[in-house]
Motif scaffolding. Structure first.
Motif, PDB file in Angstrom:
ATOM      1  N   UNK A  84       0.831  -1.210   0.000  1.00  0.00           N
ATOM      2  CA  UNK A  84       0.000   0.000   0.000  1.00  0.00           C
ATOM      3  C   UNK A  84       0.861   1.253   0.000  1.00  0.00           C
ATOM      4  N   UNK A  85       2.068   1.108   0.525  1.00  0.00           N
ATOM      5  CA  UNK A  85       2.995   2.234   0.558  1.00  0.00           C
ATOM      6  C   UNK A  85       3.643   2.444  -0.812  1.00  0.00           C
ATOM      7  N   UNK A  86       3.502   1.432  -1.661  1.00  0.00           N
ATOM      8  CA  UNK A  86       4.097   1.515  -2.995  1.00  0.00           C
ATOM      9  C   UNK A  86       5.546   1.038  -3.012  1.00  0.00           C
ATOM     10  N   UNK A  87       5.985   0.452  -1.891  1.00  0.00           N
ATOM     11  CA  UNK A  87       7.369  -0.034  -1.815  1.00  0.00           C
ATOM     12  C   UNK A  87       7.392  -1.516  -2.218  1.00  0.00           C
ATOM     13  N   UNK A  88       7.411  -1.738  -3.532  1.00  0.00           N
ATOM     14  CA  UNK A  88       7.302  -3.102  -4.057  1.00  0.00           C
ATOM     15  C   UNK A  88       8.479  -3.973  -3.626  1.00  0.00           C
ATOM     16  N   UNK A  89       9.680  -3.378  -3.653  1.00  0.00           N
ATOM     17  CA  UNK A  89      10.874  -4.172  -3.351  1.00  0.00           C
ATOM     18  C   UNK A  89      10.803  -4.788  -1.958  1.00  0.00           C
ATOM     19  N   UNK A  90      10.445  -3.934  -0.963  1.00  0.00           N
ATOM     20  CA  UNK A  90      10.387  -4.466   0.396  1.00  0.00           C
ATOM     21  C   UNK A  90       9.241  -5.468   0.532  1.00  0.00           C
ATOM     22  N   UNK A  91       8.118  -5.155  -0.108  1.00  0.00           N
ATOM     23  CA  UNK A  91       6.979  -6.080  -0.044  1.00  0.00           C
ATOM     24  C   UNK A  91       7.418  -7.455  -0.557  1.00  0.00           C
ATOM     25  N   UNK A  92       8.127  -7.435  -1.680  1.00  0.00           N
ATOM     26  CA  UNK A  92       8.549  -8.692  -2.285  1.00  0.00           C
ATOM     27  C   UNK A  92       9.576  -9.413  -1.403  1.00  0.00           C
ATOM     28  N   UNK A  93      10.490  -8.621  -0.787  1.00  0.00           N
ATOM     29  CA  UNK A  93      11.497  -9.238   0.063  1.00  0.00           C
ATOM     30  C   UNK A  93      10.832  -9.956   1.241  1.00  0.00           C
ATOM     31  N   UNK A  94       9.894  -9.243   1.881  1.00  0.00           N
ATOM     32  CA  UNK A  94       9.201  -9.856   3.022  1.00  0.00           C
ATOM     33  C   UNK A  94       8.466 -11.116   2.558  1.00  0.00           C
ATOM     34  N   UNK A  95       7.819 -10.996   1.404  1.00  0.00           N
ATOM     35  CA  UNK A  95       7.060 -12.128   0.865  1.00  0.00           C
ATOM     36  C   UNK A  95       7.972 -13.328   0.603  1.00  0.00           C
ATOM     37  N   UNK A  96       9.106 -13.049  -0.060  1.00  0.00           N
ATOM     38  CA  UNK A  96      10.039 -14.136  -0.394  1.00  0.00           C
ATOM     39  C   UNK A  96      10.608 -14.818   0.847  1.00  0.00           C
ATOM     40  N   UNK A  97      10.774 -14.023   1.908  1.00  0.00           N
ATOM     41  CA  UNK A  97      11.381 -14.582   3.114  1.00  0.00           C
ATOM     42  C   UNK A  97      10.379 -15.315   4.005  1.00  0.00           C
ATOM     43  N   UNK A  98       9.135 -15.264   3.637  1.00  0.00           N
ATOM     44  CA  UNK A  98       8.121 -15.902   4.494  1.00  0.00           C
ATOM     45  C   UNK A  98       8.283 -17.420   4.486  1.00  0.00           C
ATOM     46  N   UNK A  99       8.411 -18.013   5.674  1.00  0.00           N
ATOM     47  CA  UNK A  99       8.576 -19.472   5.709  1.00  0.00           C
ATOM     48  C   UNK A  99       7.268 -20.175   5.338  1.00  0.00           C
ATOM     49  N   UNK A 100       6.178 -19.508   5.601  1.00  0.00           N
ATOM     50  CA  UNK A 100       4.891 -20.130   5.290  1.00  0.00           C
ATOM     51  C   UNK A 100       3.996 -19.060   4.645  1.00  0.00           C
ATOM     52  N   UNK A 101       3.360 -19.422   3.561  1.00  0.00           N
ATOM     53  CA  UNK A 101       2.485 -18.459   2.883  1.00  0.00           C
ATOM     54  C   UNK A 101       1.104 -19.059   2.750  1.00  0.00           C
ATOM     55  N   UNK A 102       0.084 -18.220   2.887  1.00  0.00           N
ATOM     56  CA  UNK A 102      -1.261 -18.701   2.587  1.00  0.00           C
ATOM     57  C   UNK A 102      -1.840 -17.912   1.408  1.00  0.00           C
ATOM     58  N   UNK A 103      -3.062 -18.189   1.056  1.00  0.00           N
ATOM     59  CA  UNK A 103      -3.633 -17.544  -0.142  1.00  0.00           C
ATOM     60  C   UNK A 103      -3.728 -16.031   0.045  1.00  0.00           C
ATOM     61  N   UNK A 104      -3.887 -15.597   1.293  1.00  0.00           N
ATOM     62  CA  UNK A 104      -3.956 -14.151   1.551  1.00  0.00           C
ATOM     63  C   UNK A 104      -2.604 -13.500   1.265  1.00  0.00           C
ATOM     64  N   UNK A 105      -1.530 -14.182   1.648  1.00  0.00           N
ATOM     65  CA  UNK A 105      -0.198 -13.640   1.376  1.00  0.00           C
ATOM     66  C   UNK A 105       0.004 -13.490  -0.135  1.00  0.00           C
ATOM     67  N   UNK A 106      -0.378 -14.525  -0.869  1.00  0.00           N
ATOM     68  CA  UNK A 106      -0.248 -14.477  -2.329  1.00  0.00           C
ATOM     69  C   UNK A 106      -1.110 -13.358  -2.920  1.00  0.00           C
ATOM     70  N   UNK A 107      -2.323 -13.235  -2.423  1.00  0.00           N
ATOM     71  CA  UNK A 107      -3.203 -12.167  -2.925  1.00  0.00           C
ATOM     72  C   UNK A 107      -2.614 -10.793  -2.652  1.00  0.00           C
ATOM     73  N   UNK A 108      -1.951 -10.657  -1.510  1.00  0.00           N
ATOM     74  CA  UNK A 108      -1.373  -9.362  -1.165  1.00  0.00           C
ATOM     75  C   UNK A 108      -0.262  -8.983  -2.139  1.00  0.00           C
ATOM     76  N   UNK A 109       0.591  -9.938  -2.463  1.00  0.00           N
ATOM     77  CA  UNK A 109       1.695  -9.613  -3.381  1.00  0.00           C
ATOM     78  C   UNK A 109       1.144  -9.423  -4.801  1.00  0.00           C
ATOM     79  N   UNK A 110       0.106 -10.175  -5.121  1.00  0.00           N
ATOM     80  CA  UNK A 110      -0.540 -10.001  -6.433  1.00  0.00           C
ATOM     81  C   UNK A 110      -1.087  -8.578  -6.570  1.00  0.00           C
ATOM     82  N   UNK A 111      -1.792  -8.130  -5.535  1.00  0.00           N
ATOM     83  CA  UNK A 111      -2.380  -6.789  -5.618  1.00  0.00           C
ATOM     84  C   UNK A 111      -1.291  -5.725  -5.597  1.00  0.00           C
ATOM     85  N   UNK A 112      -0.160  -6.044  -5.008  1.00  0.00           N
ATOM     86  CA  UNK A 112       0.972  -5.118  -4.996  1.00  0.00           C
ATOM     87  C   UNK A 112       1.419  -4.826  -6.433  1.00  0.00           C
TER      88      UNK A 112
END
Length: 576
Positions: free
Chosen positions: A151-179
DNA sequence: TTAGGGTTAG
């Protein structure tokens, strides 16, 4: 007993009065450990939590004998879910000050609040806490972080946090998709969508909307057809995509295919008809709409106002007022209503609306102010219009155009020109309406060369002159007696000239007693508007002015013979 | 914990 009573409120209506009674009992019986439970139950209850209720909860939180992270956490979560983001975040800060260890609920809720209030510093410091408290494994907190950076528009950090997540659910995927979709990166969004281990209807709707925004409706439709499950939003996205593209028939086809529609479906379709000027179809839908909300009224009132039916707009506004409590006009309604008043030149309505706004505490926004600028200008009060214009929080192409036109019609050509220059300096792109105002200014001031130059410069701004612009130019040249030039200009037009264009030439020929172009112009006017006798009169006058009495009489008898309806002068002051 | 579709001014 008391414990039982507090617990019994779970999922029940709990009024502030009842809560206060219970709280008093808790204090009397010194069973202070029940206070957190009361807060919790309060937050779970379905009561409408007003500001006073929240103040009360806050009071309990602060007076708890032992600070209780759980109570704070559930209150923050509740506020964040209710959209009271500022309040949620300030409670989060307060609980830190008390030295409470925030729960993952509190953290993700506070992050949600920061994401929606653009509270960058707050969100980033929560991110730091995530590491400090070692909650890097919590999928909820991590997802909230992805969403926050997205939401802040900081795609790089969003992606880094996403990539580092040990466990992801569909909400996590939807969040990065909407990013990616928010950033307009459809390619990457598509890659994420294809990679998703599990997709839900939100994932599908998101990608659908991404494609609809590009205007590629074939692709959008293909996604729509492949959806395993569809919600209202899926249908509405598709319909709205067609509306945006101006493909109103396709939009209607899918609208008709729906077994059930929500208000958004109806309003999208009404707005579609508004854009293409089909007031009749819009009105039919509005009448059929089962439960009209205030947004439906707004859409229909705007439809009338935007399509030159100001009286109908005001009539519907009146009906809306009569409905009373449930359906109340808001700023959006009033912006359209002011526009309707302006078209009618009805200043009294304008003053009434201003007092209505004050009385009902409606926030004046730039849309409303711009509509008022137009209203006051048309009623001759340029000073008031200027005051409003100067007070605008952000001046854009619409407000500049309104003010330029306001100056132009009130004989302040210099001011109009200065405003245009200011607008260009502010790097605001002029559009069709801006040039209508500016050319009107040159026309009123009789500044032929400057007007000509301005007209020629339109293409530099990527604006293609419409018939209206040609009409002003023909008027300008015609008044200056440059009839041949005016005629050549008409012949060079790429769009079919309307009667405004030919009528301007005809009137100029009347002034300059020119039969040659007068006859040509009149002929076109007769063909375009066979029912209007004014054009016959003008030509008759031209003949009379050069002594061709027979022709003049012939025109007038023509008029009589055809029993043409006399159309009243088209002045907006007469329509009221 | 996630998004998404609707109404406004010249």
């Amino acid at each position: 007993m008391l414990l039982h009573r507090v617990k019994s409120f779970l999922n029940n209506q709990l009024t502030i009065k009842q809560a206060k009674q219970i709280h008093a009992q808790i204090l009397i019986t010194k069973l202070n450990h029940l206070q957190p439970l009361l807060v919790h139950q309060f937050m779970l209850s379905k009561t409408n939590h007003s500001a006073s209720v929240l103040m009360y909860v806050r009071k309990i939180l602060h007076h708890l004998q032992k600070p209780d992270a759980f109570s704070w956490g559930c209150t923050i979560r509740f506020l964040s879910q209710r959209g009271q983001f500022q309040e949620a975040f300030s409670l989060y800060v307060e609980m830190q000050k008390l030295g409470l260890y925030p729960s993952t609920h509190a953290m993700s809720s506070a992050l949600r609040a920061c994401a929606r209030t653009e509270g960058k510093t707050g969100g980033v410091s929560i991110h730091a806490q995530v590491h400090r408290y070692g909650v890097c494994n919590c999928v909820f907190v991590q997802t909230a972080l992805v969403d926050f950076y997205s939401k802040l528009g900081d795609i790089d950090t969003a992606k880094r946090v996403f990539d580092e997540m040990p466990e992801k659910n569909v909400v996590s995927w939807n969040s990065i998709l909407s990013c990616y979709l928010k950033a307009g990166n459809l390619g990457e969004a598509r890659r994420v969508f294809d990679e998703m281990p599990k997709k839900d209807v939100i994932s599908w709707n998101s990608i659908l909307s991404g494609y609809a925004k590009t205007g590629n409706m074939d692709q959008t439709l293909s996604f729509f057809q492949r959806m395993p499950e569809r919600s209202f939003a899926s249908w509405n996205t598709l319909i709205s995509g067609y509306v945006e593209r101006g493909e109103i028939e396709s939009a209607r086809r899918f609208f008709d295919m729906m077994h059930q529609r929500n208000n958004i479906t109806w309003i999208t379709m009404i707005a579609g008809y508004t854009k293409c000027g089909d007031v009749k179809s819009a009105c039919e839908l509005f009448d059929k709409m089962p439960e009209k909300d205030h947004l439906a009224f707004n859409a229909m009132i705007s439809c009338y106002a935007q399509n030159s039916q100001p009286k109908e707009a005001l009539k519907l506004f009146d009906e809306m007022l009569k409905l009373g409590t449930n359906i109340r006009p808001d700023g959006v309604t009033l912006a359209s209503v002011i526009s309707a008043c302006s078209q009618l030149g009805e200043l009294r309505f304008g003053s009434w609306i201003e007092s209505y706004i004050n009385k009902h505490g409606i926030q004046m926004d730039d849309h409303m102010v711009t509509a008022l600028i137009d209203l006051y200008s048309k009623c001759g009060n340029v000073d008031k219009a200027f005051n409003l214009f100067n007070g605008l929080s952000k001046k854009d192409v619409v407000s500049y155009s309104a003010m330029i036109a306001g100056c132009a019609i009130n004989g302040k050509a210099d001011d109009a020109i200065k405003l245009f220059q200011k607008m260009v300096d502010a790097q605001i792109q002029p559009n069709l309406a801006t040039f209508t105002g500016l050319l009107t200014a040159y026309n009123h001031a009789g500044m032929v060369e400057e007007g000509h130059q301005c007209f020629n410069s339109m293409k530099d701004s990527g604006v293609v002159p419409s018939s209206d612009h040609y009409a002003i130019m023909v008027d300008l040249l015609g008044r200056a007696g440059r009839l041949e030039e005016a005629y050549e200009l008409i012949k060079s037009m790429h769009v079919k000239p309307h009667t405004g264009v030919w009528g301007a030439l005809l009137r100029a020929c009347t002034v300059h007693k020119n039969v040659e172009f007068g006859e040509i112009a009149a002929q076109h006017c007769f063909e375009l508007e066979p029912g209007t006798d004014g054009y016959y009169s003008l030509l008759a006058n031209i003949y009379a002015s050069v002594g061709r009495w027979d022709d003049s009489r012939r025109m007038r008898s023509n008029m009589e013979r055809k029993k043409l309806a006399r159309i009243p002068g088209c002045s907006w002051t007469e329509l009221t």
